[in-house]
Design an enzyme around this catalytic site. Structure first.
Site, PDB file in Angstrom:
ATOM      1  N   ARG A  98       0.963  -1.136  -0.116  1.00 46.86           N
ATOM      2  CA  ARG A  98      -0.033   0.038   0.137  1.00 46.86           C
ATOM      3  C   ARG A  98       0.969   1.173   0.012  1.00 46.86           C
ATOM      4  O   ARG A  98       2.133   1.378   0.637  1.00 46.86           O
ATOM      5  CB  ARG A  98      -1.010  -0.016   1.317  1.00 46.86           C
ATOM      6  CG  ARG A  98      -1.985   1.221   1.334  1.00 46.86           C
ATOM      7  CD  ARG A  98      -2.750   1.403   2.529  1.00 46.86           C
ATOM      8  NE  ARG A  98      -3.538   2.520   2.361  1.00 46.86           N
ATOM      9  CZ  ARG A  98      -4.073   2.904   3.357  1.00 46.86           C
ATOM     10  NH1 ARG A  98      -3.935   2.684   4.659  1.00 46.86           N
ATOM     11  NH2 ARG A  98      -4.990   4.093   3.390  1.00 46.86           N
ATOM     12  N   HIS A  99       0.336   2.197  -0.582  1.00 48.44           N
ATOM     13  CA  HIS A  99       1.307   3.419  -0.681  1.00 48.44           C
ATOM     14  C   HIS A  99       1.476   3.953   0.777  1.00 48.44           C
ATOM     15  O   HIS A  99       0.990   3.518   1.814  1.00 48.44           O
ATOM     16  CB  HIS A  99       0.246   4.566  -1.288  1.00 48.44           C
ATOM     17  CG  HIS A  99      -0.940   4.744  -0.658  1.00 48.44           C
ATOM     18  ND1 HIS A  99      -1.225   5.429   0.434  1.00 48.44           N
ATOM     19  CD2 HIS A  99      -2.068   4.277  -1.340  1.00 48.44           C
ATOM     20  CE1 HIS A  99      -2.379   5.615   0.641  1.00 48.44           C
ATOM     21  NE2 HIS A  99      -3.064   4.730  -0.315  1.00 48.44           N
ATOM     22  N   GLY A 100       2.434   4.866   0.863  1.00 44.61           N
ATOM     23  CA  GLY A 100       2.848   5.623   2.014  1.00 44.61           C
ATOM     24  C   GLY A 100       1.759   6.516   2.504  1.00 44.61           C
ATOM     25  O   GLY A 100       0.541   6.727   2.014  1.00 44.61           O
TER      26      GLY A 100
END
Ligand SMILES: O=P(O)(O)O[C@H]1[C@H](OP(=O)(O)O)[C@@H](OP(=O)(O)O)[C@H](O)[C@@H](O)[C@H]1OP(=O)(O)O
Length: 483
Positions: A86-88
């Site tokens: 998942r993105h940051g």
């Protein structure tokens, strides 16, 4: 971090509460040290949870690698890692920023001298702007750089400079800017932080072939390409009826009453959405700016936080998790793609070839990971999450903040074990979630023979064709039937 008891609630200045004020003052002074530390709400933010909450030691040392002892012994060699990340940490979406403004305006329009908390909220600057719309923040870039460094440190034989230069690593991403930017930060973390290539303007990643993100939404945003999901869940106003019901539940009404009293705002001007937004402002202030004493957090105690966490988990359960079969079935293509990568590596290894792509990094969303985890039967509770069973679900497995915080990551690691007694035992797969071993549901072990994995998930490999799963089946009712 063991979460702390919630900060003291400042009480509203009403004469009959002098005694309570003095008690509360004592309480708050006793808890001053707590106020100077993250509020005791940080593990209840659901998908708005910081990665550090699932690996608290990272707060002290964001590059600390602790899982080496969990990996297979040296008699087994890592051949390949396939991850879904998942993105940051990100800004709120524009949808949420609109709600933030509405909530803050409600407080600003309060006249006269309000409580100390209302004053703090009125003095708080609404700094979020529409352009932010879910974009990756600086902390999110660091989340990714640090994750790259830790994964490479955990699997140094996979993340080698030679493979980097020979573009034997692939980086696939969702088209959303937060994912593209997360991928670039992850690559930069590998190239500049781990391999310590000089980070100069001219030393852009273009010099390293194959180190550019490749956008593939069919894989990373499969839900957007599944007509059955779009019709039956995404665009179906009744699909989240359990969420809607919980917004009217006794538990939620009690939170609304509390906040109404604290803010001196009539209950009818508040809603579950607005109060959830206030709770999320607390989460964003912490995640983005590491503000540990935001006035927005002082509105809530742990009891409120558990209710608001459940509201978010209900949404994730019914929109992305076990609520509807199509949620997980729409991720079959991604699962098959992951498995195919492992199978190719086994074939290459069996024919004594070098594994062609030992590192496969794929960047998506919470809604990429949750359906995939559901497809594999992970974090499944015996009883579905509904508006009625909040209390009995207190110890539920499906807690989105513990599973898919910002920067969450699921890794399939393929090993070759040369000391294996049988050919069947030669190739083994370990599952890691957020850098911690994750047990396969069928064996309750974090280790699975590759052949066993093929057997256990064969129904997903052969019996889950997206063209069939996502097809909208026309009912054969005549038009009269529909009158
Ligand atoms: O309520 P918001 O707008 O924040 O919901 C977002 C999703 O955020 P999440 O609910 O997961 O915290 C966002 O997922 P992310 O993993 O990219 O953060 C999703 O991409 C975005 O479309 C919103 O989801 P929704 O289901 O459309 O509300």
């Amino acid at each position: 971090m063991s979460f702390l008891f919630a900060p003291c609630r400042p009480c509203s200045p009403k004469p009959f509460q002098i005694l309570l004020i003095s008690v509360t003052w004592l309480c708050s002074s006793a808890r001053t040290s707590v106020e100077s530390r993250p509020p005791g709400l940080t593990f209840f933010f659901g998908t708005k949870t910081r990665y550090e909450e699932v690996n608290p030691f990272l707060q002290e040392n964001p590059l600390l690698v602790t899982g080496k002892q969990d990996l297979l012994p040296n008699t087994c060699t890592p051949l390949k890692i396939v991850s879904v990340i998942r993105h940051g940490t990100r800004y709120p979406t524009h949808k949420q920023i609109k709600k933030m403004k509405k909530m803050h305006d409600l407080i600003l329009k309060q006249k006269g001298i309000g409580s100390e908390l209302v004053e703090r909220l009125q003095q708080w600057e609404m700094w979020y702007e529409d352009w932010m719309d879910g974009q990756l923040v600086k902390k999110g870039e660091q989340d990714m750089r640090n994750l790259a460094y830790r994964l490479a440190s955990l699997f140094p034989s996979l993340f080698t400079e030679e493979r980097l230069k020979q573009s034997k690593m692939t980086f696939t991403t969702s088209s959303k800017h937060r994912c593209v930017d997360s991928t670039k930060s992850f690559i930069s973390g590998l190239v500049h932080d781990y391999f310590r290539f000089p980070q100069t303007p001219e030393s852009g990643l273009k010099d390293l072939p194959g180190m550019e993100p490749v956008i593939n939404d069919t894989l990373m945003r499969f839900f957007d390409h599944c007509p059955k999901f779009l019709v039956e869940v995404e665009d179906n106003d009744t699909a989240l009826h359990e969420v809607d019901k919980f917004k009217q539940s006794p538990e939620m009404k009690k939170v609304i009453q509390k906040i109404s009293t604290l803010l001196d705002v009539p209950e009818q001007e508040l809603s579950a959405d607005l109060i959830q937004m206030a709770f999320f402002i607390c989460s964003f202030e912490l995640a983005i700016k590491n503000i540990v004493n935001s006035p927005w957090c002082s509105l809530f105690d742990e009891e409120d936080a558990r209710v608001l966490e459940y509201l978010n988990d209900l949404k994730q359960y019914w929109k992305r998790g076990y609520g509807y079969d199509i949620n997980s079935r729409s991720s079959c293509h991604l699962f098959q793609h992951i498995f195919q990568h492992l199978e190719i590596a086994v074939t290459e290894s069996k024919s004594s070839q070098q594994v062609s792509i030992p590192v496969v990094m794929q960047f998506g969303h919470a809604e990429t990971l949750l359906p995939l985890l559901a497809l594999m039967g992970l974090f499944k509770d015996e009883t579905p999450l509904t508006a009625e069973n909040f209390i009995s679900q207190t110890e539920r497995k499906f807690r989105s903040g513990h599973i898919v915080p910002y920067a969450s990551n699921l890794a399939f690691v393929l090993y070759r074990c040369d000391m294996a007694e049988t050919q069947r035992e030669k190739y083994q797969v370990q599952l890691l979630l957020n850098e911690q071993l994750l047990h396969f549901p069928h064996s309750h072990s974090s280790l699975c023979l590759f052949e066993e994995m093929k057997e256990q998930y064969g129904h997903l490999l052969d019996g889950c064709a997206i063209s069939t799963e996502c097809a909208i089946v026309k009912t054969n009712r005549s038009s009269e039937d529909e009158l």
